[in-house]
Design an enzyme around this catalytic site. Structure first.
Site, mmCIF file in Angstrom:
data_model
loop_
_atom_site.group_PDB
_atom_site.id
_atom_site.type_symbol
_atom_site.label_atom_id
_atom_site.label_comp_id
_atom_site.label_asym_id
_atom_site.label_seq_id
_atom_site.Cartn_x
_atom_site.Cartn_y
_atom_site.Cartn_z
ATOM 1 C CE LYS A 204 -3.572 2.466 2.477
ATOM 2 N NZ LYS A 204 -4.613 2.408 3.492
ATOM 3 C CE LYS A 258 -6.096 1.875 -0.553
ATOM 4 N NZ LYS A 258 -6.394 1.980 0.832
HETATM 5 C C1 PBG Z 1 -7.554 3.394 5.433
HETATM 6 C C2 PBG Z 1 -7.817 3.247 4.003
HETATM 7 C C3 PBG Z 1 -7.612 4.185 2.973
HETATM 8 C C4 PBG Z 1 -8.162 3.622 1.821
HETATM 9 C C5 PBG Z 1 -8.628 2.348 2.159
HETATM 10 N N1 PBG Z 1 -8.402 2.141 3.506
HETATM 11 C C6 PBG Z 1 -7.083 5.585 2.987
HETATM 12 C C7 PBG Z 1 -5.753 5.884 3.521
HETATM 13 O O1 PBG Z 1 -4.912 5.013 3.754
HETATM 14 O O2 PBG Z 1 -5.522 7.064 3.743
HETATM 15 C C8 PBG Z 1 -8.230 4.284 0.476
HETATM 16 C C9 PBG Z 1 -9.289 3.774 -0.451
HETATM 17 C C10 PBG Z 1 -9.583 4.662 -1.602
HETATM 18 O O3 PBG Z 1 -8.924 5.706 -1.836
HETATM 19 O O4 PBG Z 1 -10.528 4.349 -2.340
HETATM 20 N N2 PBG Z 1 -6.343 3.081 5.944
#
Ligand code: PBG
Length: 336
Positions: A204, A258
């Site tokens: 991520k 992601k």
């Molecule tokens: C939370 C999380 C996030 C997303 C999914 N879970 C945001 C972040 O890490 O700030 C993003 C999902 C999206 O942008 O569609 N940790």
């Protein structure tokens, strides 16, 4: 023969022959998108009879728990295998350590129980991270301006158990703390949830593409600074391999990359090297970007949606978390 390929050259070899007509194109098609590949992320909020629009995500909604069955029914009717729940936690119950994440009656748990009761066969994925519950918008707890790893993991493992008890089938840690998969696996196993799966947000990245999601959850304006001490540097690819290896060793059942489209190279590397179930999250910013162009008439809606999702299959994904899940499932129906 050269590398399994015929060495015939033009005009003997004409690659266009296999594109000559629709039936031939169908026969030689290498990858297919199927409704089974789709996971629909949904936003739930407090209140009654709420259906709130998200400005930066045209078409996406935040729905209250009393509307969630009706909302999710759309996915069930289309045959989508699973939804991922994201709660819009009110400021009044947010605090520094995200205590609300452990409340058995929090928004996520109420939504999960409600969905499970109505649709026992639908998969429910619960995001584990503290950002929807903290008053500072970070995914972990803070001390002297640092995000503490091990103290955060202690809370995350309890958050995962809280979600498993509410009926979530798949726990999806998105926090990027070190060691959280192992801690969550041990806690689940120790409490009789040894069949609860873990889909780890493994690679991520600290991405600008999460902006609209943070708007949807109301955590964007709370966040000062960035998440670079826990989410990955977009410049790194080998590091993602080390993260995957670690998460698999710690008991992850499925791996996620992601954001999605800007990171297709990572998906391909993960798939080739580890050969494990691999997922991608086509995140809010990707959705916003495509929808912006679609709404302006600059891109063709249906073809753009399907092409963007096919890219994930080609890169090696088993499935995709996408805000286009309903649209894609409808388009797949009408293709048949
Ligand atoms: C939370 C999380 C996030 C997303 C999914 N879970 C945001 C972040 O890490 O700030 C993003 C999902 C999206 O942008 O569609 N940790």
């Amino acid at each position: 023969m050269i590398g399994g390929m015929s060495n015939a050259a033009y005009p003997l070899s004409r690659p266009r022959r296999n594109r000559h007509d629709a039936f031939t194109r169908r026969l030689v098609q290498e990858h297919r998108l199927h409704v089974d590949n789709l996971i629909w992320p949904i936003f739930v909020c407090e209140g009654e009879n709420q259906r709130q629009k998200v400005d930066s995500m045209p078409g996406a909604e935040r729905v209250s728990v009393d509307n969630v069955v009706e909302h999710v029914r759309q996915a069930v009717d289309l045959g989508i295998p699973a939804v991922a729940i994201f709660p819009v936690t009110p400021m009044s119950v947010r605090d520094a350590t995200g205590t609300e994440a452990l409340n058995p009656d929090n928004l996520m748990c109420r939504a999960s129980r409600t969905i499970k009761e109505a649709f026992p066969d639908l998969g429910i994925i619960g995001d584990v991270a503290l950002d929807p519950y903290t008053d500072h918008g970070h995914d972990g707890v803070i001390e002297n301006g640092r995000i503490l790893n091990d103290a955060s993991v202690e809370i995350l493992r309890q958050q995962a158990l809280n979600q498993a008890r509410a009926g979530n089938d798949i726990i999806a840690p998105s926090d990027m703390m070190d060691g959280r998969v192992k801690a969550i696996r041990e806690t689940l196993d120790g409490n009789g949830y040894d069949t609860t799966r873990i889909m780890a947000y493994t690679a991520k990245y600290a991405s600008a593409f999460y902006g609209p999601f943070r708007d949807a959850l109301g955590s964007g304006s709370l966040l000062h600074g960035d998440k670079k001490t826990y989410q990955m540097d977009p410049a790194n690819s080998d590091e993602a391999m080390r993260e995957v290896e670690q998460d698999l060793r710690e008991g992850a059942d499925m791996i996620m990359v992601k954001p999605g489209m800007p990171y297709l190279d990572i998906i391909r590397r993960v798939r080739e090297r580890f050969e494990v179930p691999t997922f991608a999250y086509q995140v809010s910013g990707e959705y916003a970007m495509l929808m912006g162009a679609i709404q302006n008439g600059w891109l063709d809606r249906d073809r753009t949606i399907m092409e963007s999702l096919m890219a994930f299959k080609r890169a090696g994904c088993n499935g995709i978390l996408t805000y286009f899940a309903l649209d894609a499932a409808r388009l797949l129906r009408s293709e048949r």
